[in-house]
Design an enzyme around this catalytic site. Structure first.
Site, short mmCIF file in Angstrom:
data_model
loop_
_atom_site.label_atom_id
_atom_site.label_comp_id
_atom_site.label_asym_id
_atom_site.label_seq_id
_atom_site.Cartn_x
_atom_site.Cartn_y
_atom_site.Cartn_z
N GLY A 193 0.90 -1.20 -0.05
CA GLY A 193 -0.11 0.02 -0.09
C GLY A 193 0.94 1.26 0.09
N PHE A 194 1.00 1.85 1.04
CA PHE A 194 1.78 3.22 1.12
C PHE A 194 1.36 4.25 0.19
CE2 PHE A 194 4.21 -0.35 3.04
CZ PHE A 194 4.35 0.05 4.48
N HIS A 195 0.07 4.61 0.34
CA HIS A 195 -0.32 5.43 -0.68
C HIS A 195 -1.67 5.89 -0.48
CE1 HIS A 195 -1.89 1.75 -2.72
NE2 HIS A 195 -2.83 2.71 -3.00
N ALA A 196 -2.15 7.16 -1.11
CA ALA A 196 -3.37 7.34 -1.19
C ALA A 196 -3.87 7.65 -2.64
CB ALA A 196 -3.58 8.86 -0.43
N HIS A 220 -3.31 4.69 2.91
CA HIS A 220 -3.87 3.33 3.59
C HIS A 220 -2.30 2.25 3.38
CE1 HIS A 220 -5.36 3.48 -0.27
NE2 HIS A 220 -4.98 2.25 -0.43
#
Length: 132
Positions: A48-51, A96
């Site tokens: 994930g590690f993004h929006a 997230h």
């Protein structure tokens, strides 16, 4: 206000098994444009590690379990997904991170738009600046 917004899907079944139906604008609050799923993840390698600037998603762990950390730039909260009749709504502009995947985890995601790399925010510092 909680960062965790879930959707409890109606489950139908008997001794033969269970069925959950997912429908645009019925129990999914948008027109489903894309469906993808993740499997074979390592339990110790988070993802994930993004929006997303505009994309809205619903994540459903259809098998096994995983945890998802939700972050709005001011507070963080996490949820363990381990019930295929429960969906996690991931709104636009929510950072997230997914982790703690069980060996048998299959995480399905329903998305409001087709894939668009320009919609991603992949740098957390950039995300925080946008949330100020």
């Amino acid at each position: 206000m909680s960062l965790i917004k879930t959707i409890q899907f109606n489950k139908f079944g008997d001794e033969r098994g269970s069925l959950v139906s997912l429908e645009s604008f019925e129990n999914i609050p948008f027109d489903i444009k894309r469906v993808y799923y993740l499997y074979g993840m390592s339990s110790h390698l988070p993802r994930g590690f993004h929006a997303h600037k505009e994309l809205v998603q619903v994540a459903v762990c259809v098998k096994g379990s995983c945890s998802i950390l939700m972050d709005d730039g001011k507070s963080k909260d996490s949820i363990k997904l381990d019930d295929p009749s429960l969906g996690l709504l991931i709104d636009a502009m929510q950072w997230h991170e997914m982790s703690g995947f069980s060996e048998d985890c299959v995480l399905m995601v329903l998305a409001s738009e087709n894939y668009n790399e320009a919609d991603y925010i992949r740098n957390y510092k950039d995300y925080l600046c946008l949330m100020e």
